[in-house]
Design a protein around this motif. Structure first.
Motif, PDB file in Angstrom:
ATOM      1  N   SER A 125       0.855  -1.184   0.000  1.00  0.00           N
ATOM      2  CA  SER A 125       0.000   0.000   0.000  1.00  0.00           C
ATOM      3  C   SER A 125       0.895   1.240   0.000  1.00  0.00           C
ATOM      4  CB  SER A 125      -0.889   0.009   1.245  1.00  0.00           C
ATOM      5  OG  SER A 125      -0.123   0.308   2.405  1.00  0.00           O
ATOM      6  N   TRP A 126       0.285   2.396  -0.253  1.00  0.00           N
ATOM      7  CA  TRP A 126       1.019   3.660  -0.178  1.00  0.00           C
ATOM      8  C   TRP A 126       1.589   3.843   1.225  1.00  0.00           C
ATOM      9  CZ3 TRP A 126       3.557   6.818  -2.999  1.00  0.00           C
ATOM     10  CH2 TRP A 126       3.915   8.070  -2.505  1.00  0.00           C
ATOM     11  N   HIS A 127       0.799   3.546   2.251  1.00  0.00           N
ATOM     12  CA  HIS A 127       1.286   3.700   3.625  1.00  0.00           C
ATOM     13  C   HIS A 127       2.472   2.781   3.911  1.00  0.00           C
ATOM     14  CE1 HIS A 127      -2.838   5.470   4.918  1.00  0.00           C
ATOM     15  NE2 HIS A 127      -2.033   6.399   4.454  1.00  0.00           N
ATOM     16  N   ASP A 128       2.481   1.575   3.327  1.00  0.00           N
ATOM     17  CA  ASP A 128       3.625   0.666   3.473  1.00  0.00           C
ATOM     18  C   ASP A 128       4.893   1.293   2.885  1.00  0.00           C
ATOM     19  OD1 ASP A 128       1.950  -1.334   4.553  1.00  0.00           O
ATOM     20  OD2 ASP A 128       1.696  -2.331   2.603  1.00  0.00           O
ATOM     21  N   VAL A 129       4.761   1.876   1.709  1.00  0.00           N
ATOM     22  CA  VAL A 129       5.911   2.491   1.037  1.00  0.00           C
ATOM     23  C   VAL A 129       6.423   3.671   1.853  1.00  0.00           C
ATOM     24  CG1 VAL A 129       6.744   3.614  -1.070  1.00  0.00           C
ATOM     25  CG2 VAL A 129       5.081   1.758  -1.222  1.00  0.00           C
ATOM     26  N   VAL A 130       5.511   4.523   2.322  1.00  0.00           N
ATOM     27  CA  VAL A 130       5.904   5.690   3.126  1.00  0.00           C
ATOM     28  C   VAL A 130       6.679   5.242   4.360  1.00  0.00           C
ATOM     29  CG1 VAL A 130       5.020   7.568   4.575  1.00  0.00           C
ATOM     30  CG2 VAL A 130       4.045   7.185   2.301  1.00  0.00           C
ATOM     31  N   ALA A 131       6.175   4.241   5.065  1.00  0.00           N
ATOM     32  CA  ALA A 131       6.847   3.764   6.285  1.00  0.00           C
ATOM     33  C   ALA A 131       8.233   3.211   5.967  1.00  0.00           C
ATOM     34  CB  ALA A 131       5.991   2.702   6.975  1.00  0.00           C
ATOM     35  N   ARG A 132       8.359   2.469   4.868  1.00  0.00           N
ATOM     36  CA  ARG A 132       9.648   1.883   4.476  1.00  0.00           C
ATOM     37  C   ARG A 132      10.657   2.978   4.143  1.00  0.00           C
ATOM     38  NH1 ARG A 132      10.882   0.640  -0.711  1.00  0.00           N
ATOM     39  NH2 ARG A 132       8.759   0.235  -1.403  1.00  0.00           N
ATOM     40  N   VAL A 133      10.244   3.949   3.347  1.00  0.00           N
ATOM     41  CA  VAL A 133      11.165   5.017   2.940  1.00  0.00           C
ATOM     42  C   VAL A 133      11.506   5.913   4.130  1.00  0.00           C
ATOM     43  CG1 VAL A 133      11.483   7.000   1.406  1.00  0.00           C
ATOM     44  CG2 VAL A 133      10.368   4.923   0.553  1.00  0.00           C
ATOM     45  N   ASP A 134      10.526   6.216   4.960  1.00  0.00           N
ATOM     46  CA  ASP A 134      10.798   7.027   6.157  1.00  0.00           C
ATOM     47  C   ASP A 134      11.846   6.364   7.054  1.00  0.00           C
ATOM     48  OD1 ASP A 134       9.058   9.018   5.343  1.00  0.00           O
ATOM     49  OD2 ASP A 134       7.498   8.530   6.815  1.00  0.00           O
ATOM     50  N   ARG A 135      11.782   5.034   7.173  1.00  0.00           N
ATOM     51  CA  ARG A 135      12.804   4.309   7.961  1.00  0.00           C
ATOM     52  C   ARG A 135      14.190   4.519   7.375  1.00  0.00           C
ATOM     53  NH1 ARG A 135       9.100  -0.033   7.816  1.00  0.00           N
ATOM     54  NH2 ARG A 135      10.375  -1.011   6.192  1.00  0.00           N
ATOM     55  N   ALA A 136      14.298   4.418   6.059  1.00  0.00           N
ATOM     56  CA  ALA A 136      15.593   4.599   5.396  1.00  0.00           C
ATOM     57  C   ALA A 136      16.126   6.008   5.615  1.00  0.00           C
ATOM     58  CB  ALA A 136      15.472   4.300   3.900  1.00  0.00           C
ATOM     59  N   VAL A 137      15.253   7.013   5.467  1.00  0.00           N
ATOM     60  CA  VAL A 137      15.665   8.405   5.651  1.00  0.00           C
ATOM     61  C   VAL A 137      16.101   8.637   7.101  1.00  0.00           C
ATOM     62  CG1 VAL A 137      14.826  10.797   5.652  1.00  0.00           C
ATOM     63  CG2 VAL A 137      14.310   9.285   3.717  1.00  0.00           C
ATOM     64  N   ALA A 138      15.352   8.116   8.048  1.00  0.00           N
ATOM     65  CA  ALA A 138      15.720   8.273   9.466  1.00  0.00           C
ATOM     66  C   ALA A 138      17.078   7.636   9.753  1.00  0.00           C
ATOM     67  CB  ALA A 138      14.645   7.665  10.362  1.00  0.00           C
ATOM     68  N   ARG A 139      17.342   6.469   9.167  1.00  0.00           N
ATOM     69  CA  ARG A 139      18.656   5.813   9.351  1.00  0.00           C
ATOM     70  C   ARG A 139      19.777   6.675   8.778  1.00  0.00           C
ATOM     71  NH1 ARG A 139      16.055   1.164   7.565  1.00  0.00           N
ATOM     72  NH2 ARG A 139      17.100   1.316   5.546  1.00  0.00           N
ATOM     73  N   LEU A 140      19.547   7.232   7.594  1.00  0.00           N
ATOM     74  CA  LEU A 140      20.568   8.069   6.957  1.00  0.00           C
ATOM     75  C   LEU A 140      20.866   9.312   7.793  1.00  0.00           C
ATOM     76  CD1 LEU A 140      19.491   7.785   3.239  1.00  0.00           C
ATOM     77  CD2 LEU A 140      21.734   7.173   4.161  1.00  0.00           C
ATOM     78  N   PHE A 191      10.255   7.047  -8.645  1.00  0.00           N
ATOM     79  CA  PHE A 191       9.114   7.961  -8.639  1.00  0.00           C
ATOM     80  C   PHE A 191       8.358   7.921  -7.310  1.00  0.00           C
ATOM     81  CE2 PHE A 191       4.504   8.346  -9.479  1.00  0.00           C
ATOM     82  CZ  PHE A 191       4.450   9.642  -9.938  1.00  0.00           C
ATOM     83  N   GLY A 192       7.863   6.760  -6.930  1.00  0.00           N
ATOM     84  CA  GLY A 192       7.066   6.639  -5.709  1.00  0.00           C
ATOM     85  C   GLY A 192       7.840   6.992  -4.462  1.00  0.00           C
ATOM     86  N   VAL A 193       9.085   6.568  -4.393  1.00  0.00           N
ATOM     87  CA  VAL A 193       9.937   6.857  -3.238  1.00  0.00           C
ATOM     88  C   VAL A 193      10.085   8.363  -3.057  1.00  0.00           C
ATOM     89  CG1 VAL A 193      12.311   6.671  -2.368  1.00  0.00           C
ATOM     90  CG2 VAL A 193      11.184   4.669  -3.362  1.00  0.00           C
ATOM     91  N   ILE A 194      10.392   9.054  -4.129  1.00  0.00           N
ATOM     92  CA  ILE A 194      10.575  10.503  -4.064  1.00  0.00           C
ATOM     93  C   ILE A 194       9.273  11.186  -3.663  1.00  0.00           C
ATOM     94  CG2 ILE A 194      11.184  12.565  -5.405  1.00  0.00           C
ATOM     95  CD1 ILE A 194      13.073  10.624  -7.054  1.00  0.00           C
ATOM     96  N   LEU A 195       8.153  10.715  -4.200  1.00  0.00           N
ATOM     97  CA  LEU A 195       6.868  11.330  -3.846  1.00  0.00           C
ATOM     98  C   LEU A 195       6.522  11.155  -2.369  1.00  0.00           C
ATOM     99  CD1 LEU A 195       4.546  10.707  -6.907  1.00  0.00           C
ATOM    100  CD2 LEU A 195       5.753  12.804  -6.246  1.00  0.00           C
ATOM    101  N   THR A 196       6.971  10.066  -1.735  1.00  0.00           N
ATOM    102  CA  THR A 196       6.699   9.916  -0.297  1.00  0.00           C
ATOM    103  C   THR A 196       7.325  11.063   0.474  1.00  0.00           C
ATOM    104  OG1 THR A 196       8.658   8.551   0.273  1.00  0.00           O
ATOM    105  CG2 THR A 196       6.648   7.379  -0.443  1.00  0.00           C
ATOM    106  N   GLN A 197       8.491  11.499   0.051  1.00  0.00           N
ATOM    107  CA  GLN A 197       9.198  12.558   0.756  1.00  0.00           C
ATOM    108  C   GLN A 197       8.680  13.945   0.373  1.00  0.00           C
ATOM    109  OE1 GLN A 197      11.349  11.423   3.348  1.00  0.00           O
ATOM    110  NE2 GLN A 197      10.015   9.773   2.637  1.00  0.00           N
ATOM    111  N   VAL A 198       8.234  14.107  -0.869  1.00  0.00           N
ATOM    112  CA  VAL A 198       7.575  15.348  -1.283  1.00  0.00           C
ATOM    113  C   VAL A 198       6.300  15.533  -0.458  1.00  0.00           C
ATOM    114  CG1 VAL A 198       6.322  16.459  -3.192  1.00  0.00           C
ATOM    115  CG2 VAL A 198       8.569  15.417  -3.603  1.00  0.00           C
ATOM    116  N   GLN A 199       5.551  14.460  -0.285  1.00  0.00           N
ATOM    117  CA  GLN A 199       4.327  14.514   0.512  1.00  0.00           C
ATOM    118  C   GLN A 199       4.628  15.010   1.925  1.00  0.00           C
ATOM    119  OE1 GLN A 199       2.306  10.736   1.071  1.00  0.00           O
ATOM    120  NE2 GLN A 199       0.725  11.663   2.324  1.00  0.00           N
ATOM    121  N   GLN A 200       5.668  14.466   2.523  1.00  0.00           N
ATOM    122  CA  GLN A 200       6.032  14.857   3.881  1.00  0.00           C
ATOM    123  C   GLN A 200       6.480  16.319   3.942  1.00  0.00           C
ATOM    124  OE1 GLN A 200       8.991  12.330   5.636  1.00  0.00           O
ATOM    125  NE2 GLN A 200       8.796  13.277   7.618  1.00  0.00           N
TER     126      GLN A 200
END
Length: 190
Positions: free
Chosen positions: A113-128, A143-152
């Motif tokens: 789901s979109w929420h699954d992708v957001v949570a996965r990418v947010d974890r990666a960004v927090a680790r970095l 595309f989708g990964v970048i949009l999760t962060q644009v959304q935030q």
């Protein structure tokens, strides 16, 4: 302050939903890659998804920068049973329409789901950020990964995030400061 320079990988030329399929990028536009390389901060760290289209793009622009290991949490949306299909070819049209028109908890069969992708990418960004506080980071992803962060950064809904274009080899600049995330240029083609 941490700055992220999100770079979308080079084109695959696929006309289908490409998520976790490992299609190669066309990196033949060396002039565009040179402009992209010149645009990015020379002291930045470079990381990418582990999919070859992102990894090869990152390797082509790493230049003087330090290359970090691939991160599978930066992969594109997992489309499950819809992988490599055209929108119109998906049998359950009501399901796929809901997925794109009301992104959130709806999943493709066997996918995310979109929420699954957001949570996965947010974890990666927090680790970095935790591992490299205050550093400039060039993240070559999808595309989708970048949009999760644009959304935030823009504090908008998922549907509104999908209205943004993210071209291949474009840069989206997001900064994390004391006041939270701030968006700079989105979909900039150097």
């Amino acid at each position: 302050m941490s700055r992220f320079f999100w770079v979308r990988h080079g084109p695959t030329h696929a006309k289908t939903m490409v998520g976790w399929s490992d299609l190669p990028a066309d990196l033949s536009d060396t002039a565009q890659l040179s402009r992209l390389n010149a645009h990015l901060p020379p002291e930045a760290l470079v990381i990418s998804s582990d999919l070859s289209r992102a990894a090869a793009t990152a390797d082509s622009i790493v230049g003087p920068r330090t290359r970090l290991p691939h991160d599978p949490d930066l992969r594109e949306i997992h489309f499950g049973a819809w992988e490599l299909q055209r929108f119109s070819d998906v049998e359950d049209q009501a399901h796929i329409r809901t997925y794109w028109e009301n992104p959130g908890d709806v999943r493709p069969p066997g996918g995310e789901s979109w929420h699954d992708v957001v949570a996965r990418v947010d974890r990666a960004v927090a680790r970095l950020i935790a591992a490299h506080p205050g550093r400039d980071i060039v993240a070559v992803a999808h595309f989708g990964v970048i949009l999760t962060q644009v959304q935030q950064a823009l504090q908008i809904g998922a549907y509104e995030a999908f209205s943004h274009k993210i071209e291949n080899l474009s840069v989206t600049e997001l900064t994390l400061g004391a006041e939270g995330w701030r968006a700079g240029r989105i979909n900039h083609l150097p």
